[in-house]
Enzyme design. Sequence first.
Site, PDB file in Angstrom:
ATOM      1  N   TRP A  29      25.093  27.796 -14.305  1.00  0.00           N
ATOM      2  CA  TRP A  29      24.749  26.457 -14.779  1.00  0.00           C
ATOM      3  C   TRP A  29      23.562  26.617 -15.717  1.00  0.00           C
ATOM      4  O   TRP A  29      22.486  26.981 -15.270  1.00  0.00           O
ATOM      5  CB  TRP A  29      24.401  25.513 -13.626  1.00  0.00           C
ATOM      6  CG  TRP A  29      24.100  24.156 -14.171  1.00  0.00           C
ATOM      7  CD1 TRP A  29      22.874  23.666 -14.560  1.00  0.00           C
ATOM      8  CD2 TRP A  29      25.040  23.128 -14.450  1.00  0.00           C
ATOM      9  NE1 TRP A  29      22.995  22.408 -15.061  1.00  0.00           N
ATOM     10  CE2 TRP A  29      24.322  22.050 -15.006  1.00  0.00           C
ATOM     11  CE3 TRP A  29      26.427  23.020 -14.311  1.00  0.00           C
ATOM     12  CZ2 TRP A  29      24.945  20.868 -15.410  1.00  0.00           C
ATOM     13  CZ3 TRP A  29      27.040  21.856 -14.700  1.00  0.00           C
ATOM     14  CH2 TRP A  29      26.305  20.793 -15.233  1.00  0.00           C
ATOM     15  N   GLU A  75      28.254  15.466  -4.923  1.00  0.00           N
ATOM     16  CA  GLU A  75      26.886  15.766  -4.479  1.00  0.00           C
ATOM     17  C   GLU A  75      26.294  14.564  -3.729  1.00  0.00           C
ATOM     18  O   GLU A  75      25.710  13.696  -4.350  1.00  0.00           O
ATOM     19  CB  GLU A  75      26.034  16.154  -5.682  1.00  0.00           C
ATOM     20  CG  GLU A  75      26.566  17.393  -6.400  1.00  0.00           C
ATOM     21  CD  GLU A  75      25.642  17.887  -7.507  1.00  0.00           C
ATOM     22  OE1 GLU A  75      24.444  17.556  -7.509  1.00  0.00           O
ATOM     23  OE2 GLU A  75      26.123  18.604  -8.382  1.00  0.00           O
TER      24      GLU A  75
END
Length: 484
Positions: free
Chosen positions: A368, A150
């Site tokens: 998630w 990320e």
Amino acid sequence: MNLKCFFAFTLLTVGINIVKARDKLVLCYYGTWATYRPSLGKFDVENIDPNLCTHLVYSFVGINTQGTVISLDPYLDLPDNWGRDNFAKFNALKIGTPNLKTLLAVGGWNEGSAKYSRMVASSILRRNFITSAIKMMQDYGFDGLNLDWEYPNRRDTVNGPADIQNFVQLVKELRTEFDKYGFELSAAVAAVEAVAVQAYDIPGISKYLDHIGLMTYDLYGPWDPVTGHNSPLHKGEGDGNIPREQLYTVDVALDYWIKNGCPPEKIILGLPLYGHTFTLVNADENGLRAPSSGTGIAGPYTSTNGIIGYNEFCVKLQRETWNVRYDSLAQVPYAVQNRNWVSYDDTGSLTAKVQYGLGKNIGGIMVWSIETDDFRNVCGKGKFPLLNAINKALGINITTTTTTTTTTTPTVSTTTKAPNTPSESVCKSEGPTADPMDCTSFYICTVDPSGKFIPHKFKCPSNLYWDKNNLYCNYPELVECNVK
């Protein structure tokens, strides 16, 4: 030296009758730090229901400066030095569910971008990464790797735009080596065009990845100056004349990835099992795009202002007075209480997103993350109500019958390393204890067979301090810490 770790345990084996209308993936991330949460928020491997997922993802491992894949929590992950051996326990879930796949996730937000930018730019470091990943998967029984960098060419990147093609080169080399062993290769990626266009060669990575998880959550949050939905399916109330291509919504993100070269059958649509919390500037101005002064309430387990697990918020909705609303355009709920504003998902909004994704012929759903579903049935709608709703929407009907059997895990071979820990004098009893030298760290103390304390050091997430009274990482202003 090599140790062979044998352990037997009684396993509640579930006889399963699964009828699949569609052969779709249900990829479930497990945030392993949930084991350190207090009270009803504590979630261990034993709390996982493997029948609700086709793929379980262990989050996270990281890399060192040489590109080598390493455990970020050796005490939790490994058996060395009387560790908790979660890698082995996690993969043992496959014993009762032979079709289950387990993936090892590397990266995550806290790992940043710099180390990965350096690694993909060097053929030597890429080789270190690939060989060490294969070894870790072989040693502990994982079926594949999930890349969660990320993000390329973002945040603290070292090599900037070069990251984009260097990432393609990494996944190409991983594909070549993984095919020799039958390992799966997937990645979690930024979903919205504003980030993705700067981070990925979409056709390039799509060629080599088995599946690509779009992180279609955190689309709006308390970092914005106004309220917004965490994961809106469509343009919502208050979005006015914003052009479609500038919207951060599930439908726009999905269309962008497909249009730019990602085969829809490789796309795994990301759904959140948590919400975002805001503090309104004015309690009377409380709709979508209302002025926000920043993060809102925290949950008792996740303990982070601005984020709340579904398992935390469903309790609040039952015990407190909230004005629950539904954005019929975005197809997601939100709730208001005085100056508190919460965007979250429920079974209805998740079902709508699944159905929309199926209409685009996506490969499945990722969530998630499973430890913020109502896994203890505290709110009375059954265990894992969100994950069950997702399975139902995918056309997967699960009925169970229960029998009890005893089984033994496969042999696990590991290498014991010398512990990198301070003096055991920091430990006075088993369990968590403060770091006397650092407010941002803490120790988990264990006892070896000789009765000697073994301290294992951990770092709180960014900007948090160890709260010795409540035994979890908390905001500095709520913590008494006298370390100079």
